[in-house]
Write an enzyme that holds these catalytic residues in place. Structure first.
Site, PDB file in Angstrom:
ATOM      1  N   GLY A 181      86.986  61.868  30.704  1.00 30.57           N
ATOM      2  CA  GLY A 181      87.890  62.197  29.603  1.00 30.57           C
ATOM      3  C   GLY A 181      87.660  63.598  29.062  1.00 30.57           C
TER       4      GLY A 181
ATOM      5  N   SER B 247      90.798  54.487  36.014  1.00 32.96           N
ATOM      6  CA  SER B 247      89.809  53.419  35.844  1.00 32.96           C
ATOM      7  C   SER B 247      89.657  52.578  37.108  1.00 32.96           C
ATOM      8  CB  SER B 247      90.220  52.515  34.680  1.00 32.96           C
ATOM      9  OG  SER B 247      90.489  53.276  33.520  1.00 32.96           O
TER      10      SER B 247
ATOM     11  N   ARG C 143      80.773  52.930  37.141  1.00 32.30           N
ATOM     12  CA  ARG C 143      79.853  52.295  38.084  1.00 32.30           C
ATOM     13  C   ARG C 143      78.436  52.790  37.889  1.00 32.30           C
ATOM     14  NH1 ARG C 143      81.072  52.167  44.258  1.00 32.30           N
ATOM     15  NH2 ARG C 143      81.635  54.340  43.994  1.00 32.30           N
TER      16      ARG C 143
ATOM     17  N   HIS D  22      91.376  52.249  47.145  1.00 32.13           N
ATOM     18  CA  HIS D  22      90.321  53.182  46.736  1.00 32.13           C
ATOM     19  C   HIS D  22      88.988  52.458  46.808  1.00 32.13           C
ATOM     20  CE1 HIS D  22      88.499  56.619  44.944  1.00 32.13           C
ATOM     21  NE2 HIS D  22      88.202  56.024  43.800  1.00 32.13           N
TER      22      HIS D  22
END
Length: 312
Positions: free
Chosen positions: A16, A123, A86, A179
């Protein structure tokens, strides 16, 4: 009177903050950095830091921090990076139950306060998160996309350039599919200034590069202890900029498929034209039998993820 673009960024973590900086430095518009109330100070602090950087770097985009969804009203683009990143040993699938709750809450806020925005989801697990975003918002498929293929293609491009001893600017790559570990780096579409990469890099090296690309995110997690953020942010900005400036760039994005490539009702990475109307065209390219088989396997994995999401 001309109006500035407004870009809302949901999630004031590493990605962000990088997103807000890129928006400001490129003067794509004014940025609103939003996070949960407990992290409102982080959002406001990063916004203030970027604003002060503008005095040194010479950009005048306005950046603000908030915890109130009302402040994203009127946004032209919303980029969603909210969720738990993660950690070492954690797969994207492990994140599903945690981040699904977060993405549903975020989607509700976007639907209420920025109903006309072009939404880019970062996300993870990406393919399930962007599917849920479209489901909750009810936005048309042209305005809800996932950032995955752009990043995976960039990683592939970087590794190919290194192996070939060529400028990364001369390399063109394409990575399709989900992905994750089943993504499909398309060698038949990979060139170095128009020359097929298979003529310039040995097969054993290409096989190793494909494996490294598939595990590109995990490699960085092991090294840093958290997810990548610089390249993912750059990938999302490439998509947002193509929309805002109607550039009509051909980019690999997680897009809602309704029969293209033989798949229906799922999000998966494919080449698309991104312009002022959002996803303006899904580009269907010829794939070898081996590439199509790998894409089928990837689609199956994505479908499993979406089915798991429906149970939560």
């Amino acid at each position: 009177m001309a109006k500035r673009n407004k870009i809302a960024i949901i999630g004031a973590g590493n990605i962000g903050g990088e997103l807000a900086m890129l928006v400001a430095r490129r003067e794509l518009g004014d940025a609103v950095l939003l996070d949960i109330p407990e992290k409102e100070g982080v959002a406001k602090g990063k916004a203030l830091d970027i604003m002060q950087t503008g005095a040194l770097d010479g950009f005048d985009s306005k950046v603000s921090g908030t915890a109130d969804y009302k402040d994203i009203a009127g946004s032209d683009v919303v980029i969603v990076t909210a969720g738990v990143p993660r950690k070492p040993g954690m797969s994207r699938d492990d994140l599903l139950s945690i981040n699904l709750k977060i993405i549903r809450s975020v989607a509700a806020g976007i639907k209420e306060h920025a109903p006309h925005a072009f939404v880019v989801v970062i996300s993870n697990p990406l393919d399930a998160m962007v599917y849920e975003m479209k489901k909750v918002t009810g936005f048309p498929k042209e305005r809800v996309v996932g950032m995955a293929g752009v990043l995976d293609s960039a990683r592939f491009q970087c590794f190919i350039a290194e192996a070939a001893g060529a400028s990364v600017k001369e390399v063109r790559t394409l990575v399709l599919g989900g992905h994750g570990d089943t993504m499909v780096p398309v060698l038949s579409a990979c060139t170095i200034n128009g020359i097929p990469v298979t003529q310039l890099v040995a097969k054993d090296k290409l096989d190793a590069i494909i494996d490294r690309t598939r595990n590109g995110g995990g490699e960085i997690v092991k090294l840093m202890g958290t997810s990548a953020y610089t390249a993912p942010a750059a990938g999302a900005i490439a998509m947002a900029e193509s929309y805002l400036k109607d550039q009509k760039r051909l980019l690999a994005c997680a897009t809602y498929l309704d029969g293209e490539y033989g798949y229906k009702d799922l999000y998966m990475g494919v080449p698309v034209i991104v312009g002022g109307k959002g996803v303006e065209k899904v580009v269907q390219i010829a794939l070898s039998a081996e590439e199509k088989a790998m894409l089928d396997k990837s689609a199956e994995a994505v479908r499993g993820l979406i089915n798991d999401s429906a149970k939560l």
